[in-house]
Design an enzyme around this catalytic site. Structure first.
Site, PDB file in Angstrom:
ATOM      1  N   GLU A 163       0.813  -1.224   0.000  1.00  0.00           N
ATOM      2  CA  GLU A 163       0.000   0.000   0.000  1.00  0.00           C
ATOM      3  C   GLU A 163       0.845   1.273   0.000  1.00  0.00           C
ATOM      4  O   GLU A 163       0.577   2.212   0.743  1.00  0.00           O
ATOM      5  CB  GLU A 163      -0.971  -0.018   1.186  1.00  0.00           C
ATOM      6  CG  GLU A 163      -1.837  -1.271   1.191  1.00  0.00           C
ATOM      7  CD  GLU A 163      -2.857  -1.334   2.338  1.00  0.00           C
ATOM      8  OE1 GLU A 163      -2.769  -0.504   3.260  1.00  0.00           O
ATOM      9  OE2 GLU A 163      -3.731  -2.213   2.295  1.00  0.00           O
ATOM     10  N   ASN A 204       2.436  -4.930  -3.322  1.00  0.00           N
ATOM     11  CA  ASN A 204       1.039  -5.303  -3.076  1.00  0.00           C
ATOM     12  C   ASN A 204       0.202  -4.058  -2.749  1.00  0.00           C
ATOM     13  O   ASN A 204       0.630  -3.209  -1.959  1.00  0.00           O
ATOM     14  CB  ASN A 204       1.023  -6.262  -1.869  1.00  0.00           C
ATOM     15  CG  ASN A 204      -0.301  -6.954  -1.633  1.00  0.00           C
ATOM     16  OD1 ASN A 204      -0.860  -7.573  -2.546  1.00  0.00           O
ATOM     17  ND2 ASN A 204      -0.813  -6.880  -0.415  1.00  0.00           N
ATOM     18  N   HIS A 240     -10.017  -6.082  -2.593  1.00  0.00           N
ATOM     19  CA  HIS A 240     -11.096  -5.867  -1.621  1.00  0.00           C
ATOM     20  C   HIS A 240     -12.145  -5.024  -2.338  1.00  0.00           C
ATOM     21  O   HIS A 240     -11.951  -3.821  -2.547  1.00  0.00           O
ATOM     22  CB  HIS A 240     -10.589  -5.098  -0.403  1.00  0.00           C
ATOM     23  CG  HIS A 240      -9.559  -5.845   0.397  1.00  0.00           C
ATOM     24  ND1 HIS A 240      -9.856  -6.989   1.111  1.00  0.00           N
ATOM     25  CD2 HIS A 240      -8.236  -5.619   0.577  1.00  0.00           C
ATOM     26  CE1 HIS A 240      -8.767  -7.431   1.716  1.00  0.00           C
ATOM     27  NE2 HIS A 240      -7.764  -6.614   1.403  1.00  0.00           N
ATOM     28  N   GLU A 270      -5.866 -10.754  -1.775  1.00  0.00           N
ATOM     29  CA  GLU A 270      -6.706 -10.561  -0.581  1.00  0.00           C
ATOM     30  C   GLU A 270      -8.171 -10.402  -0.956  1.00  0.00           C
ATOM     31  O   GLU A 270      -8.881  -9.548  -0.416  1.00  0.00           O
ATOM     32  CB  GLU A 270      -6.249  -9.313   0.193  1.00  0.00           C
ATOM     33  CG  GLU A 270      -4.779  -9.301   0.568  1.00  0.00           C
ATOM     34  CD  GLU A 270      -4.345  -8.088   1.379  1.00  0.00           C
ATOM     35  OE1 GLU A 270      -5.213  -7.371   1.930  1.00  0.00           O
ATOM     36  OE2 GLU A 270      -3.130  -7.850   1.457  1.00  0.00           O
ATOM     37  N   ASP A 272     -12.029 -10.175  -1.350  1.00  0.00           N
ATOM     38  CA  ASP A 272     -13.346 -10.344  -0.733  1.00  0.00           C
ATOM     39  C   ASP A 272     -14.319  -9.443  -1.470  1.00  0.00           C
ATOM     40  O   ASP A 272     -13.931  -8.427  -2.042  1.00  0.00           O
ATOM     41  CB  ASP A 272     -13.358 -10.104   0.789  1.00  0.00           C
ATOM     42  CG  ASP A 272     -12.564  -8.907   1.262  1.00  0.00           C
ATOM     43  OD1 ASP A 272     -12.510  -7.894   0.538  1.00  0.00           O
ATOM     44  OD2 ASP A 272     -11.993  -8.969   2.373  1.00  0.00           O
TER      45      ASP A 272
HETATM   46  C1  XIL Z   1      -5.856  -6.645   8.143  1.00  0.00           C
HETATM   47  C2  XIL Z   1      -6.272  -7.933   8.826  1.00  0.00           C
HETATM   48  O1  XIL Z   1      -7.324  -8.503   8.088  1.00  0.00           O
HETATM   49  C3  XIL Z   1      -6.729  -7.706  10.216  1.00  0.00           C
HETATM   50  O2  XIL Z   1      -6.953  -8.956  10.823  1.00  0.00           O
HETATM   51  C4  XIL Z   1      -5.692  -6.891  10.953  1.00  0.00           C
HETATM   52  O3  XIL Z   1      -6.187  -6.575  12.215  1.00  0.00           O
HETATM   53  C5  XIL Z   1      -5.349  -5.623  10.205  1.00  0.00           C
HETATM   54  O4  XIL Z   1      -4.910  -5.958   8.912  1.00  0.00           O
HETATM   55  N1  XIL Z   1      -4.788  -4.783   3.479  1.00  0.00           N
HETATM   56  C6  XIL Z   1      -3.762  -5.596   3.890  1.00  0.00           C
HETATM   57  C7  XIL Z   1      -3.964  -6.484   5.054  1.00  0.00           C
HETATM   58  O5  XIL Z   1      -2.726  -5.661   3.222  1.00  0.00           O
HETATM   59  O6  XIL Z   1      -2.766  -6.715   5.761  1.00  0.00           O
HETATM   60  C8  XIL Z   1      -5.031  -5.981   5.985  1.00  0.00           C
HETATM   61  O7  XIL Z   1      -5.266  -6.995   6.930  1.00  0.00           O
HETATM   62  C9  XIL Z   1      -6.290  -5.646   5.236  1.00  0.00           C
HETATM   63  C10 XIL Z   1      -6.019  -4.598   4.203  1.00  0.00           C
END
Ligand code: XIL
Length: 354
Positions: A163, A204, A240, A270, A272
């Site tokens: 990020e 990422n 996401h 990641e 969802d």
């Molecule tokens: C989030 C996890 O899902 C949580 O369990 C934690 O408390 C905080 O981090 N982008 C990312 C992840 O790269 O590492 C994040 O994960 C969600 C957003």
């Protein structure tokens, strides 16, 4: 109980579980020929779950069983993040992450290392430490060399920088950018390479999946890194998204094509798909969610260098979304009781080429 102590205890419990069940799969898991991982393996594709946490892994047999039965790659949720592995400036703790990696190994799964450089999950000693640029650079270098060195040969990829871009596609204003300047991304990759000459290194990010200013910025960033000889292997697209405003699959495909044309690998890291903000009956929303998962996996499978898709969590019970967005949702492949949802069947179909 303090978190560190809880993590340690959970780690010990998990080790005991692994001791009695390794090698092989714990009781209750039967090797399945129509699992997602079997379908994925048949075409050399990595299908996985991320946001894996030590507590359910230690305490919940169903969580363990579904993870090992369905997926051939996992990403720890927090166990490898800065604040977890380096709670003090001169102390590293890898117990929890080691336990997650041991679980993966015992079940013939790969592990994505996540993540080395991020503006979140930083320990307080670091954020409040008033360190000058040279000292912060030395701290980051030591962190990367130590962590990547520790897991050398045991993770299949590292999210080196997470990020690092803002919504407009420029570099995000973070502690790392302010202290080290725009070179920090290149440097982080070079330090990671120094600690492990072989592991694939990824950048990422979220919100850069389709076409737009942020994905244009991502494209410029990674093209520049390649031109400068920075050892980047690929890009992680977090994915996401919401049914409401998710990027169009055709745009995602176009973005993947331009990134892979640079020679880079793509992994969806990641995924969802939120449905809460979309109006309509639940059954329709679940069907639309399934179509979206299917389209994205199809787009990925059509690009030879798109090598993995991981969801961020296993079941709707474990998703980070309610905690983060402040309302219930159902963004994953399994419902809260671990029953497969239409989205699960949709990914199985896509993996089977249908
Ligand atoms: C989030 C996890 O899902 C949580 O369990 C934690 O408390 C905080 O981090 N982008 C990312 C992840 O790269 O590492 C994040 O994960 C969600 C957003």
């Amino acid at each position: 109980m303090p978190t560190r102590c809880r993590n340690f205890c959970c780690g010990i419990i998990l080790w005991l579980i692994l001791l009695v069940t390794t090698p092989g799969i714990p009781a209750g898991v039967s090797p399945s020929t129509d699992s997602l991982r079997a379908l994925g393996a048949a075409r050399g594709f990595w299908i996985g779950a991320g946001d894996i946490h030590i507590s359910p892994l230690s305490a919940d047999a169903q969580y363990r069983d579904v993870l090992a039965r369905e997926f051939n790659i996992l990403t720890p949720g927090v166990a490898m993040k800065f604040s977890e592995v380096q709670p003090d400036i001169d102390r590293f703790t890898f117990d929890t992450a080691d336990a997650v990696v041991a679980f993966a190994r015992a079940h013939d799964m790969r592990v994505r290392g996540h993540t080395l450089v991020w503006h979140e999950a930083l320990p307080q000693w670091l954020t409040a430490g008033q360190f000058g640029p040279d000292r912060l650079g030395a701290i980051l270098k030591d962190h990367i060399l130590t962590e990547v060195g520790h897991f050398r040969g045991r993770v299949s990829a590292w999210d080196v920088v997470n990020e690092g871009l803002d919504g407009g596609g420029g570099l995000r204003d973070t502690i790392w950018l302010r202290a080290l300047g725009p070179d920090y991304i290149d440097q982080a990759f070079r330090w990671a390479r120094q600690a492990d000459p072989d592991v694939p290194l990824f950048y990422n990010d979220f919100g850069a999946e389709g076409m737009g200013p942020k994905s244009d910025g991502l494209y410029r960033l990674v093209r520049g890194m390649l031109e400068r000889g920075v050892p980047i292997r690929g890009v992680g697209l977090q994915m996401h998204v919401s049914l409401d405003d998710g990027p169009r699959p055709a745009d995602i495909a176009a973005n993947m094509r331009r990134l892979t044309a640079l020679g880079l690998e793509i992994q969806i890291t990641e995924m969802d798909v939120r449905i809460q903000d979309t109006p309509g009956p639940l059954a329709e929303k679940l069907a639309a969610q399934a179509r979206y998962y299917h389209d994205i996996l199809r787009a990925c499978l059509a690009v030879p260098k798109c090598t993995a898709l991981l969801t961020w969590g296993i079941s709707d019970r474990d998703s980070w979304i309610p905690g983060f967005f402040g309302h219930a949702d159902a963004p994953l492949l399994f419902d809260a009781a671990f029953a497969p949802k239409p989205a699960y069947q949709a990914l199985a179909r896509a993996l089977a080429g249908r």
